[in-house]
Design an enzyme around this catalytic site. Structure first.
Site, PDB file in Angstrom:
ATOM      1  N   TYR A 172       0.829  -1.206   0.000  1.00 24.53           N
ATOM      2  CA  TYR A 172       0.000   0.000   0.000  1.00 24.53           C
ATOM      3  C   TYR A 172       0.864   1.257   0.000  1.00 24.53           C
ATOM      4  O   TYR A 172       0.701   2.134  -0.852  1.00 24.53           O
ATOM      5  CB  TYR A 172      -0.922  -0.013   1.219  1.00 24.53           C
ATOM      6  N   VAL A 215     -10.719   3.801  14.241  1.00 23.48           N
ATOM      7  CA  VAL A 215     -12.003   4.394  14.619  1.00 23.48           C
ATOM      8  C   VAL A 215     -13.126   3.375  14.480  1.00 23.48           C
ATOM      9  O   VAL A 215     -13.951   3.207  15.384  1.00 23.48           O
ATOM     10  CB  VAL A 215     -12.315   5.647  13.779  1.00 23.48           C
ATOM     11  N   SER A 216     -13.154   2.681  13.342  1.00 17.24           N
ATOM     12  CA  SER A 216     -14.202   1.673  13.148  1.00 17.24           C
ATOM     13  C   SER A 216     -14.053   0.531  14.146  1.00 17.24           C
ATOM     14  O   SER A 216     -15.059   0.008  14.665  1.00 17.24           O
ATOM     15  CB  SER A 216     -14.174   1.144  11.714  1.00 17.24           C
ATOM     16  N   ASN A 217     -12.825   0.128  14.449  1.00 17.56           N
ATOM     17  CA  ASN A 217     -12.600  -0.920  15.447  1.00 17.56           C
ATOM     18  C   ASN A 217     -13.178  -0.527  16.799  1.00 17.56           C
ATOM     19  O   ASN A 217     -13.943  -1.287  17.416  1.00 17.56           O
ATOM     20  CB  ASN A 217     -11.102  -1.187  15.615  1.00 17.56           C
ATOM     21  N   GLN A 231      -3.612  -0.705  20.719  1.00 20.71           N
ATOM     22  CA  GLN A 231      -2.284  -1.261  20.483  1.00 20.71           C
ATOM     23  C   GLN A 231      -1.242  -0.492  21.288  1.00 20.71           C
ATOM     24  O   GLN A 231      -1.288   0.736  21.366  1.00 20.71           O
ATOM     25  CB  GLN A 231      -1.943  -1.210  18.994  1.00 20.71           C
TER      26      GLN A 231
END
Length: 344
Positions: A172, A215-217, A231
């Site tokens: 990426y 954010v979604s997590n 983390q």
């Protein structure tokens, strides 16, 4: 400069086809959005369609995007949807190309890193080739990941980055770096009009619920009654831009006169622990978190310098994290089929 003939590499001497709007001088634009069924892409499509003066073509292979994101436009006379993978050429006549096609979540781009690299390289080559043939303006959505684990903070567009070329994120990070290279080489060699946006962390409704981004997590875990997984060490920082602000920045860049690259992001900087605390405060007051191991090559800091965006585009984000998180949480809550956990 580009001539009115197709490129020599395909062996043809036929006249290049142009969008009808360029032939008859119509104010209506035909706009291609690759990855237009994805998170940012679908919000961009909404904005382009809502103006009422564009024809929008979405090309998406639905690896991370979904028809639900653009369902409201299916059947509209000014909208067209093509199931297409940009690693293959696409022949359409358009005035502008917003090239967003590429998985942006670590979970998705690590799932098939070779395909991710192909999407960034072959996909960008194909879309630049299309822009060259029909003389369309081309906007590349690059990423803050081109800066890697930065040794300069905040990051300016002049910073060349600190990227691991052989790491698990390199498909990426380095893929987007070569995509930028290709864009500027097509600009210099063939006169293609390009715009390059370096997008920083963006959030909002329609994000994939389990896409692995922080954010979604956090929101999904909190709504499900699970512990948020922070983390270690938790002091690493990110800057979060709400999707409506990002779309505004992309359109301003496309319609402006600067090639970029231009940073688009919210300069507000939050540690992961601060983000977890915001989710607890604004979304699920009973939420808690636990510390987990970090992922390889995870950047320690991320904050955009948006001086160029302010000066050149007159753009800066308006939606604060405090305003945006509840909007995203409401969307997640509906899609998860959950009751309002904020009241618990």
């Amino acid at each position: 400069m580009e001539q009115n003939t197709s490129s020599q590499e395909n062996g043809s001497t036929s006249v290049a086809r142009l969008p009808l709007s360029k032939i008859i001088k119509s104010p209506r634009k035909r706009i291609l959005v690759t990855g237009g069924a994805g998170f940012i892409g679908s919000h961009l499509v909404d904005r382009l369609m809502e103006g009422g003066h564009n024809e929008v073509i979405v090309a998406d292979n639905f690896f991370t995007g979904t028809k639900d994101n653009i369902r409201r436009w299916i059947g509209h006379p000014n909208f067209e949807l093509i199931r297409h993978d940009v690693t293959n050429p696409l022949l359409v006549e358009v005035d502008q190309i917003y090239h967003l096609a590429c998985p942006a979540s670590p979970i998705f781009y690590k799932y098939n890193p070779v395909k991710t690299t192909k999407t960034n390289v072959l996909g960008t080559l194909n879309m630049l080739g299309l822009a060259k043939r029909v003389r369309a303006r081309f906007l590349l959505t690059s990423t803050s990941e081109v800066y890697g684990d930065p040794l300069e903070h905040p990051q300016t567009e002049e910073y060349w980055g600190n990227v691991n070329p052989i790491g698990v994120r390199s498909c990426y990070d380095e893929g987007k770096r070569i995509a930028e290279t290709l864009a500027f080489d097509y600009h210099r060699q063939h006169g293609v009009e390009i715009r390059v946006a370096r997008i920083f962390n963006t959030y909002g409704p329609r994000m994939n619920i389990d896409d692995g981004r922080v954010v979604s997590n956090f929101i999904a875990q909190a709504l499900r009654g699970e512990e948020m997984t922070v983390q270690v060490p938790g002091t690493q920082t990110r800057s979060f831009c709400y999707v409506s602000d990002m779309v505004d920045g992309l359109i301003r860049l496309m319609e402006g006169n600067d090639t970029g690259p231009i940073n688009l992001g919210n300069p507000g900087e939050f540690t992961m622990l601060e983000l977890a605390a915001r989710v607890k405060e604004l979304v699920v007051p009973s939420a808690s978190w636990r510390m987990v191991d970090n992922t390889p090559d995870d950047p320690r800091k991320r904050k955009p310098d948006i001086s160029k965006a302010k000066a050149i585009l007159g753009w800066e984000p308006k939606v604060t994290l405090r305003e945006g998180l509840p909007l995203m949480a409401a969307d997640f809550q509906e899609r998860l089929g959950l009751t309002d956990k904020k009241q618990q």
